[in-house]
Every structure is written in structure tokens, then in C-alpha cells.
Design a protein around this motif. Structure first.
Motif, PDB file in Angstrom:
ATOM      1  N   PHE A 154       8.117   9.160 -11.674  1.00  0.00           N
ATOM      2  CA  PHE A 154       6.638   9.361 -11.353  1.00  0.00           C
ATOM      3  C   PHE A 154       6.059   8.636 -12.346  1.00  0.00           C
ATOM      4  O   PHE A 154       5.318   7.954 -13.032  1.00  0.00           O
ATOM      5  N   LYS A 198       2.829   5.929 -13.237  1.00  0.00           N
ATOM      6  CA  LYS A 198       2.391   7.154 -13.519  1.00  0.00           C
ATOM      7  C   LYS A 198       1.492   6.550 -15.182  1.00  0.00           C
ATOM      8  O   LYS A 198       0.081   6.442 -15.310  1.00  0.00           O
ATOM      9  N   VAL A 232       2.326   9.810  -6.185  1.00  0.00           N
ATOM     10  CA  VAL A 232       1.546   8.422  -7.462  1.00  0.00           C
ATOM     11  C   VAL A 232       0.060   8.356  -6.488  1.00  0.00           C
ATOM     12  O   VAL A 232      -0.830   8.448  -7.002  1.00  0.00           O
TER      13      VAL A 232
END
Length: 791
Positions: A263, A267, A295
């Protein structure tokens, strides 16, 4: 001003832009992406505006004007116009065919745009509207001054644009009432009538269902209508494929360290507004979907939109459940089992910004967002992402182009990535993120291989091995569920005469007919030819006929008879009707049916906590196909279906039944060892000079006349050989693996190349030539760039 227009004629001769003059009264209305009516020769046809410009090199006196505009807002964004041209060039396709693939089918039909008052329109909006009409206004009849009057209310959504279709798709309406806005009220004794009239005047038109939900009876409604206070009307309602469904809130979950790492990497790409392609390689049940959800939440918080791709309609119900439970009405769903009207309404929700996430299969890659923050392709290895009819695009490449345009991440998720994607991650073109553990304490089951050769040697001629039989009986006794996979539909593979060996063949294709017991007929799975089950041999007249091989229909019968339990069967035959996938899966789960039997559509994406056993009845069905991806698809299918077991509290078991127990695809699937399979497969790909070491183009030449096919194939081979370098490899021409389909003979040529700068020019020239040749000799050429199957 002038417009460059692509006309809606699927003919290579007119596959170019035509210049039309924009009349003054339409200058504020026409934009790139608008649908227009133009005069083309003696007829009026639909076209799409690709570009608007102030001047032209052509003689203005000879330029025809655009006749009508079909929409208030363009149906194509500038990005989708650019994408359509890029796709047409790469996949050797007519530009208009790509545009039609991008848009929902409803927009390709005869339709008209009308303006209507919204339920919450102001008094000023209503008065302005009634200058034109009481109910609806045809957009094509409006001039520039009319639009100037209406545009403020269109922008404020007090006047809304709707589509009315004259083919297939009809308006969905419900009976309702609206106020006649009289200055008098019902008698003071008629309290309910006064209350309802005030509600209607405050809220705008209401359907009978809405009124009854507020507690008013049909008698009160009729009284208001009979006394002239209200009138009955048909109210247009949006088609919602999930109407009546309740989705309970799904809470955000705490990520595992591996999930959090993945993640954070994605990101960073989002925060930096950079395009990166991530390969999320996670074992089955490792929580890839939770990473997707978080996400997407990040993307929505930035005011951007997300596209979520799934490979099969069968996967959509459970995926929609997760997304609707997390994001509610922000989700639009697009797949082929929706009606034309439902697909149009979902598309419109996306285009108008009322949905911020789109979920769906292949065509969902064209979701009409204008601010995309991420694109996710789940089960990215699946062959269904490649369109098998014109235009032959691959959704993965389209997604990559769109992600590059919006400078956003593309996430490719899979437990068994395509060899091409994994190879790109090995050299750093894609960034690979690994999920090696399940978030819970569940372990991935280790399959057990059962040799059906040894079973037969020991006297067991059943398709169910003794080991699997024992496991099935054990699960039934424990009230647990199981999934059984057989990747072959129908009842029996073919019919054979025991006397002379004759096998009934399809009269249109070079393939044997498959027996279907449900309608007692022999069917061709390529052209849908069907004939009644014969009582005697068509060659020798004897009655000694025997069915050979086994399909899902026969297995269903065997399972019911042997174990005396209910069976849910999922294959093409049982899932033709709308909503069938969801209904069958819901029945399996809610009624705790012991056995889910099906083809490869049940191998992936399903998450049932009570499934503790998976049985693959024949692991070899794909392995023997004459295609270089056969080993890869076998490994993927076995690994994916293995992951359906043990997703609850009880440990799962998996059994592979096979006649090829030593084959590396089966052995590595047993060990759940993707990397070892990848390394072995790459050795063979390099040796045979297949993807990812080489790019491919498949040329398929077909005609009802064999001599024409051979002549054309030879000609095409000569052209290609002359125009490509000697570093490239040409295989063929040779008969296709199935030489005749639908009464057409088929030859093929395979081109393998690494770099050919002039190749696409040659491909377009060949396509142009054989587009004309088809008109003369009915000999057609199919050019498939990056084919999924070499068959």
C-alpha cells in the motif's frame, strides 16, 4: 468554425476524417466527442467530432454543414478520442469500430436526446421549460437562442438530459402524479389529500411506490387526480441492476506488514502523481482485495476516480458486494450481462460524476472518467481481458495507456501472473510487490496428485478416484462444502458407432459434436449447430452407438446419483440468463449445497468459508491444447482453484486427478511454486522463440473456398517476408488447428519479431488490400496483434 468528423460507416475506404462546417447556431454546442448528424453522399448518418478548428485548407464553399447535434454534452472525452486513434493504429482496426467499442451499445442505436424537468426544478426553471413544451424537449430541434435560455438550468441540473431509444432499449418509467399547481386546496376535511398535495408540490413528481412508502393509499392519489389537483404521469427512473439489494457496511481492515508495504509503495506513486505499473503478486487469499480497497479510498480522498477490472462476470457478484459495502453508491458496475439500458445508465453515472468507482470486466477499461487516480486489474493473467472479436484489443495494454495519460498507478494483481508481466517485473519495467502469507492463520493447502493411470490399472474406471470419493463422502458427513472442477461442458465429448467407428461431425466445422443431455441433442461449441440425438449410425445404419468422454452435465448426474446430494452446476449452459451467476453462487452459499461443480469460471475469485475440499477431475484438459500458453494456463488454473479451499476456520484439502502426474506444470502447481514454474517455462519460451522473448502477430485467412485461402495465404506470406527483416521469424502458412469453422477454411501465419519499425505500416496495407479483396472473393484476413491464442 470547422469540425473533423469520423463517420459511422465500417468501411476501410472511409476510415478517415471528413471536414464539415459548424453552423453559427451550433458553435457553442459542438465540441470534440460530440455525436452529430451529417450529410454523407445521399444520406444522413451519425458521426463523431474528433477535432474542432477555426479554419481549413479546403474550399469553404464546398464544405457541407453539420445538420444536427445529438447530445448536450459530448459522449467522448478528449482522452478517449486520443485513445481510440491509438488503439486503431496498434490493433490495425477501423477508427469508428474502436469508438463504437468504447461507447455503450445503447448509444450506437437510433436514439434522441430530450430535456426534461428534474424533480427539484425551481419555479423559474419550470416556467422557462413550459415555453417550449410541457413534458420534454427534443435537443435536435433547439437553436442557439433556445439553448442560451435553457443552459443555466441544464448546468444547475434543474433540467436534465435523457436518452430515448427506438431499438431494443426502452425508457423505464413508473406511474406517478404531479401537481397541476392550482391556487385552491382540497376540502379542509380531506386532511390526507391536503398533506399529499403539499408533499407533491414541495418534492415534485412522485411515483406511486414513493407515495405509498410515505403512508398514503391509492384512494388518496385517485381523489387528487379525479378532483383535478394532480395529473397522472409516467416518471422516468434510472435502471439499477442492484435495486432492492441491501449492502451492509464493510469496515476498513488493519493491513498486515506485507499489505502495508504494498500500500505504501502505491500511495507514494499516487502522492507524487507519477505513473508506475505495480505487479501485486499475492498467493490466493493473501488479501489483495483489501489493498485495492484502501488504495481506492486514498484516490477518492484526493477527488479522483478509480477503475477496477475483474476478468469474469462470475467474479463480479462477490467483488461488487465488497465494493458496494465499502463505498456505497459511489460504485458503478459494467459488464456484458446487463441490459443495454442498465449499461447506459451505469455509463451515464460515470460520465456525469455520480459514480466515482467503476467495476466490471473487459469493456470497463473504457469507463468515461475524466480524472482517473488509479486503475486496478485483478487476475491480470486472465485471457478474457483480450477481446476475441474486432477490435482485438487487450484491456491490460489499454489500461497502461490510460494510466500513463493520467500519471497514475496501474496495479496488476494475481496469484499467478502472466509470464509476460512477471518477466517485466524481473527487469524493473514493473515494480513487483509480494504477498506471501494470508492475513489470517489459514494456510494454503498442499494439493495431492492422484494418477488416473494407476486408478485404471487397479480397476477403477470411474472419473472419480477412490481418494476423491473418500474425501467427498467425508465432507458430506461433516456438512462441509466442496468445489469440483471439470473444464469441459456438455454431457459427453462425442458419440461413436461401436460397429464402424463413425463419429458425428459438425457439418460446418472440423470438430466432433458434443452430446448435451438436457435437450438430448448433439451440439457444436464453435458455431452452435445442433441436431437431435440419432438412434442409429449415420454411416452404417447400426444402432450400436456409444457416448465417450465426460462433461459437466454427466458429472452432475453421477454426483447426484452416487452421493444423493444437491449439486450447483456452473458452466456456459447454466449461466446464459441474466443474473444466473449471482443466483447460483448465492444458492450454493445460503442453502449450504454440498457441491459446486463447474468449468474454469469457478476457479478464481470465489470466497466461501465452508469450502474445505477442491477436486480437479481432469487436470489435463488444457495441457494438451496446441498452444504455447497451454502449460501456463494449466498451472494458473490449478493454482487458482486450489486457493478456493480452506478460506474459513477449517483447513482445506485439494486433489488433482491427472494422467500426466510428472508434468512440471502440475508438479509446480502442487508445490504452489510460481517462481520455479516461471523459470522452467521461460527456458521453453526462449528455445521456441515465443513471448516474452518475441512479439507475435497471428494472421488468419479464411474463405468458403480452400483454393482461395491457400492462394491468399501464399500472397500474404510473400508480402510479409519481403517487408520484415531476417531477424524475424515466419511460421506457415499452414492449416489452422481447427481447419474449418462455420463452413470457412482457415489457414494461418505466425510472425515472431523483436523490433520491426515498419511493421504496422505493412499490416495496415495488408488490411486495406484484403478489405477490398473481401468484396470481390469473400476471402477475409484477420490480423491479431499480440494474440492470446495461437489456434
Amino acid at each position: 468554425m470547422y469540425a473533423s468528423v469520423i463517420v459511422a460507416i465500417s468501411n476501410k475506404n472511409v476510415d478517415r476524417l471528413f471536414t464539415y462546417k459548424i453552423p453559427e447556431h451550433l458553435e457553442d454546442k459542438i465540441q470534440p466527442g460530440s455525436r452529430v448528424f451529417v450529410s454523407f453522399g445521399p444520406r444522413m448518418i451519425q458521426g463523431f467530432v474528433v477535432e474542432v478548428k477555426n479554419d481549413t485548407d479546403l474550399d469553404p464553399s464546398k464544405i457541407k454543414p453539420i445538420q444536427k447535434v445529438m447530445d448536450v454534452y459530448p459522449v467522448l472525452t478528449k482522452e478517449l478520442i486520443h485513445l481510440s486513434k491509438k488503439l486503431a493504429d496498434y490493433y490495425v482496426e477501423r477508427h469508428i469500430k474502436v469508438i463504437e467499442a468504447i461507447l455503450p451499445a445503447a448509444l450506437k442505436m437510433k436514439s434522441r436526446s430530450v430535456l426534461k424537468l428534474s424533480d427539484d426544478a425551481s419555479t423559474i426553471a419550470r416556467e422557462t421549460f413550459k415555453k417550449f413544451d410541457d413534458e420534454k424537449i427534443d435537443v435536435k430541434l433547439l437553436d442557439m437562442n433556445d439553448l442560451k435560455q435553457l443552459m443555466p438550468f441544464i448546468n444547475s441540473k434543474e433540467i436534465i438530459e435523457e436518452k430515448e431509444f427506438s431499438q431494443h432499449t426502452k425508457k423505464k418509467t413508473r406511474r406517478g402524479i404531479e401537481s397541476n399547481y392550482l391556487d385552491i386546496k382540497p376540502s379542509s376535511r380531506a386532511v390526507k389529500q391536503i398533506e399529499l398535495l403539499e408533499l407533491v408540490e414541495e418534492s415534485g413528481p412522485l411515483t406511486y411506490e414513493q407515495i405509498e412508502e410515505e403512508g398514503y393509499s391509492i384512494g388518496v392519489i385517485n381523489a387528487l387526480v379525479d378532483n383535478g389537483f394532480c395529473k397522472k404521469i409516467d416518471i422516468l427512473v434510472e435502471r439499477d441492476p442492484y435495486e432492492g439489494r441491501v449492502f451492509y457496511q464493510d469496515e476498513k481492515k488493519i493491513l498486515t506488514p506485507e499489505q502495508q508495504h504494498a500500500f505504501d509503495k502505491i500511495k507514494k506513486s499516487i502522492d507524487d502523481d507519477t505513473h508506475e505499473t505495480f505487479l501485486l503478486h499475492g498467493i490466493t487469499g493473501s488479501g489483495k482485495t483489501e489493498v485495492y480497497l484502501q488504495v481506492i479510498e486514498e484516490v477518492l480522498n484526493r477527488g479522483e476516480n478509480a477503475i477496477m477490472m475483474v476478468p469474469e462476470i462470475a467474479l463480479t457478484p462477490q467483488m461488487v458486494q465488497r465494493f458496494k459495502s465499502r463505498f456505497g453508491d459511489d460504485v458503478a458496475v459494467i459488464h456484458s450481462m446487463l441490459s443495454h439500458g442498465e449499461r447506459y445508465d451505469e455509463w451515464r453515472k460515470i460520465r456525469e460524476g455520480r459514480a466515482r468507482i467503476s467495476i466490471g470486466a473487459r469493456s470497463n477499461v473504457f469507463a468515461a472518467f475524466q480524472n482517473v487516480g488509479c486503475i486496478i486489474i485483478d487476475e491480470e493473467h486472465e485471457s478474457t481481458y483480450k477481446q476475441n472479436e474486432r477490435p482485438y484489443y487487450h484491456a491490460r495494454l489499454v489500461a497502461k495507456w490510460r494510466a500513463e495519460y493520467y500519471n497514475c498507478p496501474l496495479i496488476l494483481g494475481s496469484a499467478t501472473p502472466s509470464i509476460e508481466s512477471y518477466a517485466r517485473s524481473e527487469v524493473g519495467v514493473y515494480q513487483r510487490l509480494e504477498l506471501t502469507e494470508r492475513p489470517t492463520e489459514q494456510t494454503v493447502p498442499t494439493p495431492e496428485i492422484v494418477s488416473m493411470v494407476k486408478e485404471r490399472e487397479d480397476g477403477n474406471t470411474s472419473i472419480i478416484s477412490r481418494k476423491l470419493d473418500m474425501k467427498i463422502r467425508d465432507r458430506i458427513s461433516k456438512d462441509e462444502q466442496m468445489i469440483l472442477l471439470l473444464n469441459r461442458r456438455g454431457y459427453a465429448n462425442f458419440l461413436v458407432c461401436q460397429n464402424c467407428g463413425h463419429v458425428p461431425m459438425c457439418p460446418n466445422c472440423d470438430i466432433s459434436l458434443t452430446y448435451h443431455k438436457s435437450n438430448n441433442s448433439l451440439m457444436c461449441h464453435y458455431c452452435a449447430y445442433e441436431e437431435p440425438m440419432p438412434t442409429k449410425c449415420g454411416a452404417c445404419g447400426e444402432h450400436d452407438l456409444s457416448l465417450r468422454g465426460t462433461g459437466t452435465q454427466k458429472i452432475e448426474e453421477i454426483l447426484r446419483d452416487t452421493y444423493n446430494v444437491d449439486v450447483v452446476r456452473m458452466d456456459i449452459d447454466t449461466t446464459r440468463n441474466k443474473g444466473a451467476h449471482e443466483k447460483l453462487l448465492s444458492t450454493f452459499e445460503k442453502e449450504n449445497i454440498p457441491i459446486l461443480l463447474g468449468t474454469q469460471m469457478i476457479a478464481k475469485g470465489l470466497d466461501f468459508k465452508n469450502v474445505t475440499l477442491v477436486g480437479v477431475l481432469n487436470a489435463d484438459t488444457i495441457l494438451n491444447l496446441p498452444d504455447f500458453r497451454a502449460n501456463e494456463r494449466t498451472f494458473q488454473l490449478l493454482t487458482q482453484v486450489s486457493g478456493r479451499a480452506g478460506r474459513g476456520d477449517v483447513e482445506g484439502e485439494v486433489i488433482f486427478q491427472t494422467y500426466n502426474e510428472d508434468h512440471y506444470a502440475i508438479q509446480f502447481a502442487k508445490e504452489n511454486d510460481y517462481r520455479s514454474f516461471y523459470l522452467r517455462e521461460m527456458e521453453y519460451r526462449k528455445l521456441a522463440r515465443y513471448s516474452p522473448y518475441y512479439f507475435h502477430v497471428l494472421f488468419t485467412i479464411s474463405s468458403e473456398y480452400q483454393d482461395r485461402v491457400i492462394k491468399a495465404a501464399s500472397d500474404i506470406h510473400t508480402v510479409i517476408q519481403k517487408d520484415v527483416s531476417n531477424r524475424s521469424i515466419l511460421i506457415g502458412p499452414s492449416p489452422s488447428p481447427i481447419e474449418r469453422i462455420q463452413n470457412k477454411y482457415r489457414f494461418q501465419i505466425i510472425l515472431k519479431y523483436k523490433s520491426e519499425p515498419e511493421l504496422f505500416k505493412v499490416l495496415h496495407e495488408l488490411d486495406n488490400k484484403y478489405s477490398k479483396e473481401y468484396q470481390k472473393t469473400q476471402t477475409s484476413l484477420r490480423i491479431d496483434v499480440d494474440p492470446e491464442y495461437i489456434m
